[in-house]
Scaffold this motif. Structure first.
Motif, PDB file in Angstrom:
ATOM      1  N   GLU A 225      -9.683  -6.698   9.212  1.00  0.00           N
ATOM      2  CA  GLU A 225      -8.949  -5.707   9.988  1.00  0.00           C
ATOM      3  C   GLU A 225      -8.412  -4.648   9.029  1.00  0.00           C
ATOM      4  O   GLU A 225      -8.097  -4.920   7.871  1.00  0.00           O
ATOM      5  N   GLY A 226      -8.284  -3.442   9.560  1.00  0.00           N
ATOM      6  CA  GLY A 226      -7.682  -2.377   8.755  1.00  0.00           C
ATOM      7  C   GLY A 226      -8.603  -1.929   7.639  1.00  0.00           C
ATOM      8  O   GLY A 226      -9.827  -2.018   7.734  1.00  0.00           O
ATOM      9  N   ILE A 227      -7.989  -1.485   6.580  1.00  0.00           N
ATOM     10  CA  ILE A 227      -8.728  -0.762   5.556  1.00  0.00           C
ATOM     11  C   ILE A 227      -8.868  -1.525   4.244  1.00  0.00           C
ATOM     12  O   ILE A 227      -9.649  -1.151   3.385  1.00  0.00           O
TER      13      ILE A 227
ATOM     14  N   LEU B 147      -1.880  -1.132  -4.287  1.00  0.00           N
ATOM     15  CA  LEU B 147      -1.300  -0.324  -3.222  1.00  0.00           C
ATOM     16  C   LEU B 147      -0.663   0.914  -3.823  1.00  0.00           C
ATOM     17  O   LEU B 147      -0.294   0.932  -4.999  1.00  0.00           O
ATOM     18  N   ARG B 148      -0.511   1.916  -2.963  1.00  0.00           N
ATOM     19  CA  ARG B 148       0.153   3.136  -3.434  1.00  0.00           C
ATOM     20  C   ARG B 148       1.659   3.020  -3.242  1.00  0.00           C
ATOM     21  O   ARG B 148       2.424   3.771  -3.818  1.00  0.00           O
ATOM     22  N   SER B 149       2.066   2.099  -2.403  1.00  0.00           N
ATOM     23  CA  SER B 149       3.495   1.935  -2.125  1.00  0.00           C
ATOM     24  C   SER B 149       4.092   0.879  -3.049  1.00  0.00           C
ATOM     25  O   SER B 149       3.371   0.059  -3.623  1.00  0.00           O
ATOM     26  N   SER B 150       5.431   0.893  -3.117  1.00  0.00           N
ATOM     27  CA  SER B 150       6.101   0.002  -4.067  1.00  0.00           C
ATOM     28  C   SER B 150       6.093  -1.449  -3.576  1.00  0.00           C
ATOM     29  O   SER B 150       5.986  -1.716  -2.387  1.00  0.00           O
TER      30      SER B 150
ATOM     31  N   GLN C  64      -1.886  -4.931  10.306  1.00  0.00           N
ATOM     32  CA  GLN C  64      -0.496  -5.337  10.070  1.00  0.00           C
ATOM     33  C   GLN C  64       0.447  -4.879  11.196  1.00  0.00           C
ATOM     34  O   GLN C  64       1.371  -5.595  11.571  1.00  0.00           O
ATOM     35  N   THR C  65       0.178  -3.699  11.775  1.00  0.00           N
ATOM     36  CA  THR C  65       1.059  -3.191  12.827  1.00  0.00           C
ATOM     37  C   THR C  65       0.921  -4.031  14.099  1.00  0.00           C
ATOM     38  O   THR C  65       1.919  -4.441  14.696  1.00  0.00           O
ATOM     39  N   GLY C  66      -0.317  -4.297  14.497  1.00  0.00           N
ATOM     40  CA  GLY C  66      -0.552  -5.093  15.706  1.00  0.00           C
ATOM     41  C   GLY C  66       0.029  -6.498  15.560  1.00  0.00           C
ATOM     42  O   GLY C  66       0.625  -7.039  16.501  1.00  0.00           O
TER      43      GLY C  66
ATOM     44  N   ILE D  69      -6.504  -7.705  20.264  1.00  0.00           N
ATOM     45  CA  ILE D  69      -7.950  -7.661  20.008  1.00  0.00           C
ATOM     46  C   ILE D  69      -8.215  -6.798  18.780  1.00  0.00           C
ATOM     47  O   ILE D  69      -7.416  -5.922  18.437  1.00  0.00           O
ATOM     48  N   ASP D  70      -9.321  -7.075  18.114  1.00  0.00           N
ATOM     49  CA  ASP D  70      -9.747  -6.191  17.029  1.00  0.00           C
ATOM     50  C   ASP D  70     -11.268  -6.166  16.983  1.00  0.00           C
ATOM     51  O   ASP D  70     -11.929  -7.205  17.113  1.00  0.00           O
ATOM     52  N   ALA D  71     -11.780  -4.988  16.777  1.00  0.00           N
ATOM     53  CA  ALA D  71     -13.237  -4.796  16.816  1.00  0.00           C
ATOM     54  C   ALA D  71     -13.952  -5.522  15.668  1.00  0.00           C
ATOM     55  O   ALA D  71     -15.118  -5.876  15.800  1.00  0.00           O
TER      56      ALA D  71
HETATM   57  C1  FAD Z   1      -7.248   4.464   1.957  1.00  0.00           C
HETATM   58  C2  FAD Z   1      -5.883   4.152   2.467  1.00  0.00           C
HETATM   59  C3  FAD Z   1      -4.940   3.599   1.619  1.00  0.00           C
HETATM   60  C4  FAD Z   1      -3.654   3.298   2.079  1.00  0.00           C
HETATM   61  N1  FAD Z   1      -2.753   2.758   1.216  1.00  0.00           N
HETATM   62  C5  FAD Z   1      -1.507   2.494   1.652  1.00  0.00           C
HETATM   63  C6  FAD Z   1      -0.539   1.943   0.767  1.00  0.00           C
HETATM   64  O1  FAD Z   1      -0.810   1.698  -0.390  1.00  0.00           O
HETATM   65  N2  FAD Z   1       0.710   1.708   1.248  1.00  0.00           N
HETATM   66  C7  FAD Z   1       1.050   1.968   2.542  1.00  0.00           C
HETATM   67  O2  FAD Z   1       2.200   1.743   2.935  1.00  0.00           O
HETATM   68  N3  FAD Z   1       0.143   2.474   3.398  1.00  0.00           N
HETATM   69  C8  FAD Z   1      -1.107   2.747   2.991  1.00  0.00           C
HETATM   70  N4  FAD Z   1      -2.028   3.262   3.867  1.00  0.00           N
HETATM   71  C9  FAD Z   1      -1.582   3.574   5.252  1.00  0.00           C
HETATM   72  C10 FAD Z   1      -1.462   2.305   6.176  1.00  0.00           C
HETATM   73  O3  FAD Z   1      -0.592   1.351   5.644  1.00  0.00           O
HETATM   74  C11 FAD Z   1      -2.790   1.668   6.425  1.00  0.00           C
HETATM   75  O4  FAD Z   1      -3.644   2.585   7.042  1.00  0.00           O
HETATM   76  C12 FAD Z   1      -2.683   0.404   7.304  1.00  0.00           C
HETATM   77  O5  FAD Z   1      -3.936  -0.207   7.344  1.00  0.00           O
HETATM   78  C13 FAD Z   1      -2.193   0.703   8.704  1.00  0.00           C
HETATM   79  O6  FAD Z   1      -2.083  -0.501   9.405  1.00  0.00           O
HETATM   80  P1  FAD Z   1      -2.320  -0.582  10.978  1.00  0.00           P
HETATM   81  O7  FAD Z   1      -2.215  -2.008  11.386  1.00  0.00           O
HETATM   82  O8  FAD Z   1      -1.446   0.401  11.642  1.00  0.00           O
HETATM   83  O9  FAD Z   1      -3.805  -0.059  11.189  1.00  0.00           O
HETATM   84  P2  FAD Z   1      -5.140  -0.658  10.589  1.00  0.00           P
HETATM   85  O10 FAD Z   1      -4.850  -1.573   9.470  1.00  0.00           O
HETATM   86  O11 FAD Z   1      -6.057   0.472  10.350  1.00  0.00           O
HETATM   87  O12 FAD Z   1      -5.691  -1.559  11.785  1.00  0.00           O
HETATM   88  C14 FAD Z   1      -6.192  -0.963  12.959  1.00  0.00           C
HETATM   89  C15 FAD Z   1      -7.168  -1.922  13.566  1.00  0.00           C
HETATM   90  O13 FAD Z   1      -7.531  -1.425  14.848  1.00  0.00           O
HETATM   91  C16 FAD Z   1      -8.863  -1.826  15.113  1.00  0.00           C
HETATM   92  N5  FAD Z   1      -9.392  -0.968  16.164  1.00  0.00           N
HETATM   93  C17 FAD Z   1      -9.478   0.392  16.168  1.00  0.00           C
HETATM   94  N6  FAD Z   1     -10.021   0.807  17.336  1.00  0.00           N
HETATM   95  C18 FAD Z   1     -10.270  -0.305  18.068  1.00  0.00           C
HETATM   96  C19 FAD Z   1     -10.823  -0.530  19.374  1.00  0.00           C
HETATM   97  N7  FAD Z   1     -11.225   0.481  20.166  1.00  0.00           N
HETATM   98  N8  FAD Z   1     -10.949  -1.806  19.816  1.00  0.00           N
HETATM   99  C20 FAD Z   1     -10.549  -2.846  19.042  1.00  0.00           C
HETATM  100  N9  FAD Z   1     -10.026  -2.683  17.801  1.00  0.00           N
HETATM  101  C21 FAD Z   1      -9.884  -1.440  17.333  1.00  0.00           C
HETATM  102  C22 FAD Z   1      -9.564  -1.629  13.767  1.00  0.00           C
HETATM  103  O14 FAD Z   1     -10.711  -2.433  13.672  1.00  0.00           O
HETATM  104  C23 FAD Z   1      -8.481  -2.030  12.773  1.00  0.00           C
HETATM  105  O15 FAD Z   1      -8.634  -3.346  12.289  1.00  0.00           O
HETATM  106  C24 FAD Z   1      -3.308   3.567   3.443  1.00  0.00           C
HETATM  107  C25 FAD Z   1      -4.278   4.121   4.293  1.00  0.00           C
HETATM  108  C26 FAD Z   1      -5.544   4.410   3.822  1.00  0.00           C
HETATM  109  C27 FAD Z   1      -6.558   4.990   4.780  1.00  0.00           C
END
Ligand code: FAD
Length: 513
Positions: free
Chosen positions: A93-95, A105-108, A65-67, A85-87
Motif C-alpha cells: 500500500e502507498g508509496i 524518510l524526509r520527515s524527522s 497509513q491514513t486509512g 479496501i486497497d487496490a
Molecule cells: C515519493 C514520496 C515520498 C514521501 N515521503 C514522505 C516522508 O518522508 N515523510 C512524510 O511525512 N510524508 C512523505 N510523503 C507524503 C505521504 O506521507 C505519503 O504520500 C503517504 O504514503 C500518504 O499516506 P496515505 O495513507 O494518505 O496514502 P497512500 O500511502 O498513498 O495510500 C493510498 C492507498 O490508496 C489506494 N487506492 C488509491 N485509489 C484506490 C481505489 N480506487 N481503490 C482502492 N484503493 C485505492 C492505493 O493503492 C494506496 O495504497 C511522501 C510522498 C511521496 C509521493
C-alpha cells in the motif's frame, strides 16, 4: 496491481542489527498496546444502528497509513462496521516500497504519526523494541523500507482487516448512502455503504504532472518518478531529469547507482529551493486550525506556499551530487523535444542535449477528473473556482482546480441543493490541502486530520439517525437500584412515623382533658 519484484530495495547500511531479544520485545509491545486500549476503556461497542441492506457504515478506500489510522480512530469511537479496501497487494500500500526512492524518510524520526496518542504504538517504541534504544538515539531519519515495516506492524497489532486487491471503480449515489462498484481479480461486484472516505494518497488527488515536452514523446523513452520501474533501465544510459524536488533527485541518484553513464538534472530557477514554504504550516496551531481560516486567507497562504514547489532535502541532493557524472543545470527550462536516431533531443534554455532516457520529476497535479472512481459524480463536485473569486493579483488556475471541501473533508455541491449526497464522501487525499491545510498528506498530518475526520463521521452518522438515538436514550432501562437497597430504611421510617403519629394523638388527648 503493483509488481512486487520491482520494489525499490533498502540501503542495507542504514538498517542496524536487530536487538538480540527483538522478538520478545515486539511481543511485549503488542501486549502493552492492547492493555493501553483496554485501560483507556476505548474498546467501545458499535453504536451505529444496523441499516437494512447496508454492508458498511463507512467504506475507507486506501489501506495506507491514513486509512489504517482512521480505521483505528473509528473503532475507538464505537464505529466498527467499517471496511478498508486497497487496490494493491498486502504490504505494498502507498508509496514506500514502489515509487518512493529515497533512502530515508524526509520527515524527522520523532514526528507524531498514526499512533493517535498511544505511546506503545509510536514509531519510536517499535524501532526501540526491534533495534534497541541506542539504535534509536543514533538514528538520523528512518530508513524507508523500515517505515513500511512499521506500518505493517501497526496494522497487524491493531488487527485491522484490509481487503487487498479490491479497487473502487464507481460510486453510485442512492437515496440513502451509496452503491459502490468494486473490482477484484477482474470480477465486478457491488456493495452498499453509508459513508465513503477516499484515503487515496498523493495520486488519489489526480495524476502525475507531466509537461507536454515529455508527454509528447513515445512512452518507451520516459518515466515519471511516480511510475514503478526496474532501475536497471538506466544502466549505461545518458539520462535527462526535468525537475528539482526530492523525487527528481532520488531518481537521478538511483540512475547513477545503477550505472547510468551520465545524469543531467534541469531546474527552472537559478537556484534550488532552499526553504520549503509548506513547512511553515507545521506547528500545532496551523495544523489544527487552518481549516477554520476564511477562504481568502487559505487561498492567499496556499498561493504563497505553492509559488515555489517543495525543495529537496540535503541528503537527497548529496546522494546525487557525490557522483562525478551528475550534472546540474540551473535556469534551464525545457522547450521542445524530438526523437532523432533513437535518442531524445531536448532544446533547453541552456542549449541542446541528447538523452537515452528521460525522467519527469515534475510532481503531481490535482485533477479529480482523472480519477476513474469519481466518474459519474465529478460534475456535481464544487471546486475552488466554483466557490471563490480571488483578488486580481492572486489568480491561480492550479488552486482553482482543488476541490472545495467542508471542515470534515466532505465534498460540497457545485450547485447548492442539487447533490446533497456529497456530504457523505470525504476526500482525505492531498487535494484536501487547500481547504484543510496540512491536516492531510504527510505522516504528521495523521495526528490532526484523522481525529477531525473520525469526529465528523461520528457526528454525521449520529445526526442522520437522531430519531433512533432519541428513542434509544429514552428507552434506557438498566436500573442501578432494585429498590431492596433502601426498602428497610423506608419501612423503618414508615413504622417510626406511625408510632410518632400514635404518640402525638395521645399527647393531644391528654392536653384536651
Ligand atoms: C515519493 C514520496 C515520498 C514521501 N515521503 C514522505 C516522508 O518522508 N515523510 C512524510 O511525512 N510524508 C512523505 N510523503 C507524503 C505521504 O506521507 C505519503 O504520500 C503517504 O504514503 C500518504 O499516506 P496515505 O495513507 O494518505 O496514502 P497512500 O500511502 O498513498 O495510500 C493510498 C492507498 O490508496 C489506494 N487506492 C488509491 N485509489 C484506490 C481505489 N480506487 N481503490 C482502492 N484503493 C485505492 C492505493 O493503492 C494506496 O495504497 C511522501 C510522498 C511521496 C509521493
Amino acid at each position: 496491481m503493483k509488481d512486487k519484484s520491482l520494489s525499490v530495495a533498502a540501503n542495507p547500511a542504514l538498517i542496524p542489527p536487530e536487538h538480540p531479544n527483538a522478538r520478545e520485545r515486539i511481543a511485549d509491545l503488542e501486549s502493552r498496546t492492547r492493555r493501553a486500549v483496554a485501560y483507556l476503556g476505548e474498546e467501545t461497542p458499535n453504536w451505529v444502528p444496523q441499516t437494512p441492506e447496508i454492508d458498511h457504515d463507512v467504506l475507507i478506500v486506501g489501506g495506507g497509513q491514513t486509512g489504517l489510522a482512521l480505521n483505528f480512530a473509528l473503532r475507538r469511537a464505537g464505529i466498527t462496521n467499517v471496511s478498508v479496501i486497497d487496490a494493491v497487494p498486502e504490504g505494498f500500500e502507498g508509496i514506500w516500497l514502489t515509487c518512493a526512492r529515497m533512502e530515508t524518510l524526509r520527515s524527522s524520526k520523532t514526528l507524531p504519526g498514526p499512533e493517535l496518542g498511544l505511546e506503545s504504538l509510536t514509531f519510536r517504541s517499535w524501532y526501540e523494541a526491534r533495534f534497541g534504544e541506542e539504535a534509536f538515539e543514533k538514528l538520523d531519519r528512518c530508513e524507508r523500507t523500515l517505515w513500511a515495516d512499521y506500518v505493517k506492524w501497526y496494522r497487524q497489532t491493531l488487527d485491522i482487516t484490509v481487503r487487498n486487491g479490491v479497487t473502487l471503480k464507481r460510486i453510485i449515489p442512492l437515496e440513502r448512502g451509496f452503491e459502490v462498484e468494486l473490482v477484484q481479480s477482474d470480477k465486478k461486484f457491488r456493495e452498499r455503504t453509508r459513508k465513503i472516505v477516499l484515503a487515496t494518497g498523493m495520486i488519489g488527488s489526480g495524476e502525475p504532472s507531466t509537461p507536454p515536452v515529455i508527454a509528447s514523446l513515445p512512452r518507451t523513452y520516459w518515466v515519471h518518478t511516480d511510475d514503478i520501474f526496474d532501475s536497471e533501465i538506466f544502466r549505461g544510459q545518458t539520462v535527462g531529469v526535468l525537475g528539482a524536488a526530492s523525487s527528481a533527485f532520488d531518481v537521478a541518484a538511483i540512475a547513477l547507482e545503477f550505472g547510468a553513464r551520465e545524469v543531467h538534472l534541469f531546474a527552472r530557477h537559478a537556484q534550488l529551493v532552499h526553504t520549503t514554504r509548506l513547512k511553515g504550516l507545521s506547528y500545532a496551531g496551523a495544523l489544527e486550525h487552518f481549516p477554520e481560516l476564511p477562504d481568502a486567507d487559505k487561498w492567499h497562504l496556499m498561493r504563497y506556499i505553492w509559488a515555489r514547489s517543495a525543495g529537496p532535502i540535503a541528503d537527497t541532493v548529496l546522494r546525487a551530487t557525490r557522483f562525478e557524472n551528475f550534472h546540474l543545470h540551473l535556469s534551464s527550462n525545457w522547450h521542445s523535444s524530438a526523437i532523432v536516431n533513437d535518442r531524445v533531443t531536448i532544446d533547453t534554455d541552456t542549449g541542446r542535449f541528447e538523452f537515452d532516457k528521460i525522467v519527469a520529476g515534475t510532481g503531481y497535479r490535482v485533477n479529480l477528473a482523472a480519477r476513474p472512481e469519481l466518474t459519474g459524480i465529478i460534475d456535481d463536485i464544487a471546486l475552488w473556482r466554483d466557490r471563490f473569486t480571488p483578488p486580481e493579483d492572486e489568480e491561480s488556475e492550479t488552486l482553482g482546480s482543488y476541490p472545495y471541501l467542508g471542515t470534515g473533508f466532505e465534498f460540497m455541491e457545485k450547485t447548492p441543493g442539487t447533490a446533497p449526497y456529497l456530504a457523505d464522501i470525504h476526500c482525505m487525499s492531498n487535494a484536501a490541502m487547500l481547504s484543510l491545510g496540512r491536516a492531510v498528506g504527510e505522516i504528521t498530518s495523521i495526528r490532526y486530520g484523522v481525529p477531525r475526520l473520525a469526529n465528523r463521521l461520528g457526528q454525521d452518522l449520529f445526526l442522520a439517525d437522531r430519531q433512533h438515538h432519541i428513542e434509544r436514550i429514552k428507552s434506557f432501562n438498566r436500573p442501578d437500584l432494585t429498590g431492596e437497597e433502601y426498602a428497610d430504611a423506608a419501612r423503618r421510617r414508615q413504622s417510626e412515623s406511625a408510632s410518632d403519629r400514635g404518640n402525638n394523638d395521645k399527647q393531644y388527648e391528654v392536653a384536651k382533658k
